[in-house]
Design an enzyme around this catalytic site. Structure first.
Site, PDB file in Angstrom:
ATOM      1  N   ARG A 209       9.839  -8.600   3.204  1.00 29.95           N
ATOM      2  CA  ARG A 209       9.865  -7.249   2.650  1.00 29.95           C
ATOM      3  C   ARG A 209       9.975  -7.365   1.140  1.00 29.95           C
ATOM      4  O   ARG A 209      10.674  -8.236   0.620  1.00 29.95           O
ATOM      5  CB  ARG A 209      11.054  -6.452   3.187  1.00 29.95           C
ATOM      6  N   ASP A 233       3.074 -11.331  -0.850  1.00 33.48           N
ATOM      7  CA  ASP A 233       2.323 -10.430   0.023  1.00 33.48           C
ATOM      8  C   ASP A 233       3.010  -9.078   0.159  1.00 33.48           C
ATOM      9  O   ASP A 233       2.370  -8.099   0.534  1.00 33.48           O
ATOM     10  CB  ASP A 233       2.162 -11.068   1.412  1.00 33.48           C
ATOM     11  N   GLU A 238       5.791  -0.440  -2.766  1.00 31.66           N
ATOM     12  CA  GLU A 238       4.412  -0.323  -2.265  1.00 31.66           C
ATOM     13  C   GLU A 238       4.098   1.148  -1.960  1.00 31.66           C
ATOM     14  O   GLU A 238       4.964   1.870  -1.489  1.00 31.66           O
ATOM     15  CB  GLU A 238       4.257  -1.122  -0.958  1.00 31.66           C
ATOM     16  N   HIS A 255       0.125  -6.826   1.477  1.00 27.60           N
ATOM     17  CA  HIS A 255       0.951  -6.736   2.693  1.00 27.60           C
ATOM     18  C   HIS A 255       0.092  -6.936   3.941  1.00 27.60           C
ATOM     19  O   HIS A 255       0.128  -6.154   4.896  1.00 27.60           O
ATOM     20  CB  HIS A 255       1.663  -5.382   2.742  1.00 27.60           C
TER      21      HIS A 255
END
Length: 348
Positions: A209, A233, A238, A255
């Site tokens: 996360r 990632d 986000e 992600h």
């Protein structure tokens, strides 16, 4: 029974319509109180925040999230409201391991690293971390494991401290759930103090996360040469990600580490199975991802074959070229299959 389903969840339509009287598909960000008001169940991804604001006064009895993480579900509110929920633990663990395997192949090639001379620290040793440990062992790396909840249950023979990982590791990769408070808090686990304690200028990888790593501390570590590289990632805030950080990481992706078609199919199947169990439904369905366009791979060695199956640089280049399309690049992610979908020829 009426189910509202995130329209980006793949391979679900035919199966869902076998178990539901009515299935409605909508973008995850567009789930509203009005939309869910008379639904019996929801099938969601991380973009839908299931909380009092969304659910109060609705008929919703069950929420299935087609993800490992569940911090987008207000579990306390659901408990109070009598709403049950299920996630999909381990659904995409092989996909994340594939992402890290390919990222490490790229990194070691660019930086002239010999795997048998490297130590990797894996923080969080659940479904994903365990598979990453196997990848690292197959590379010939020395593996250090950190998992406080497991250590407290199983003892410290298998596990080591964050301090030792900071001192000894050339690669540090995070695979923890996001806990914002409490005994096992992981929010900003990698903060300024953590980065300043690093001894070997490691590459830092985050596929867990975004909030597990403090963005400004990571940027400072990159700028000051405390770490050699970063593979990111997952991001804080986000889809409004830090553009400066994106420019400076070796690999930056939207992600999608867990977004193999195999992992998505697993998550879809697990979500439908959980709904069937909750509502005592009996249904037969198959969730099968499409075959790759070229299932035969010719390569001189296994490393070349693995990168032909999946090369994260392609995803990174797309995001770096168009960071404003984070949501689109994630939502419309192209077909990616895991190793079991391919036949490899040419390796001697």
């Amino acid at each position: 029974m009426k189910i509202i389903i995130d329209d980006k969840i793949p391979y679900i339509k035919e199966a869902a319509e076998k178990i539901a009287d009515e299935a409605i598909y909508a973008p995850g960000k567009d789930f509203t109180r009005e939309l869910v008001q008379d639904a019996d169940a929801l099938i969601i991804r991380t973009r839908t925040h299931c909380n009092r604001e969304l659910l109060e006064g609705s008929k919703v009895k069950f929420i299935a999230t087609a993800t490992i993480g569940f911090d987008h579900i207000d579990t306390e509110y659901c408990k109070q409201a009598g709403i049950e929920w299920a996630n999909a633990p381990g659904c995409n663990s092989a996909s994340v391991a594939q992402y890290i395997q390919s990222s490490l192949l790229i990194w070691k090639s660019l930086r002239n690293k010999k795997p048998d001379e490297l130590t990797i620290g894996i923080i969080g040793v659940g479904n994903v971390g365990s598979k990453v440990a196997k990848v690292a062992q197959d590379f010939g790396m020395r593996v250090l494991l950190n998992d406080l909840p497991r250590e407290e249950k199983e003892g410290n023979i298998t596990f080591t401290s964050l301090e030792k990982i900071a001192e000894e590791c050339d690669i540090i990769t995070f695979h923890v759930p996001l806990y914002k408070e409490g005994k096992y808090k992981t929010y900003h686990l990698a903060d300024g103090n953590f980065f300043r304690s690093l001894q070997r200028k490691p590459v830092v990888i985050n596929t867990s996360r975004g909030e597990v790593i403090e963005t400004n501390a990571l940027l400072e570590a990159i700028n000051n040469g405390i770490i050699s590289d970063a593979v990111i990632d997952v991001w804080e805030h986000e889809p409004e990600i830090n553009r400066e950080l994106l420019e400076k990481v070796l690999i930056g992706t939207p992600h999608i580490a867990g977004y193999s078609a195999d992992g998505k199919a697993n998550a879809t199947r697990m979500s439908l199975d959980s709904i069937c169990r909750f509502f005592h439904l009996s249904a037969t369905y198959e969730i099968t991802p499409p075959a790759p366009s070229s299932p035969l791979i010719e390569a001189k060695d296994r490393e070349e074959a693995l990168l032909k199956m999946y090369n994260p640089i392609e995803d990174s280049n797309r995001l770096k070229s168009h960071p404003e399309l984070f949501e689109t690049l994630r939502g419309d992610y192209p077909l990616r299959r895991e190793e079991k979908a391919y036949n490899i020829i040419g390796i001697k």
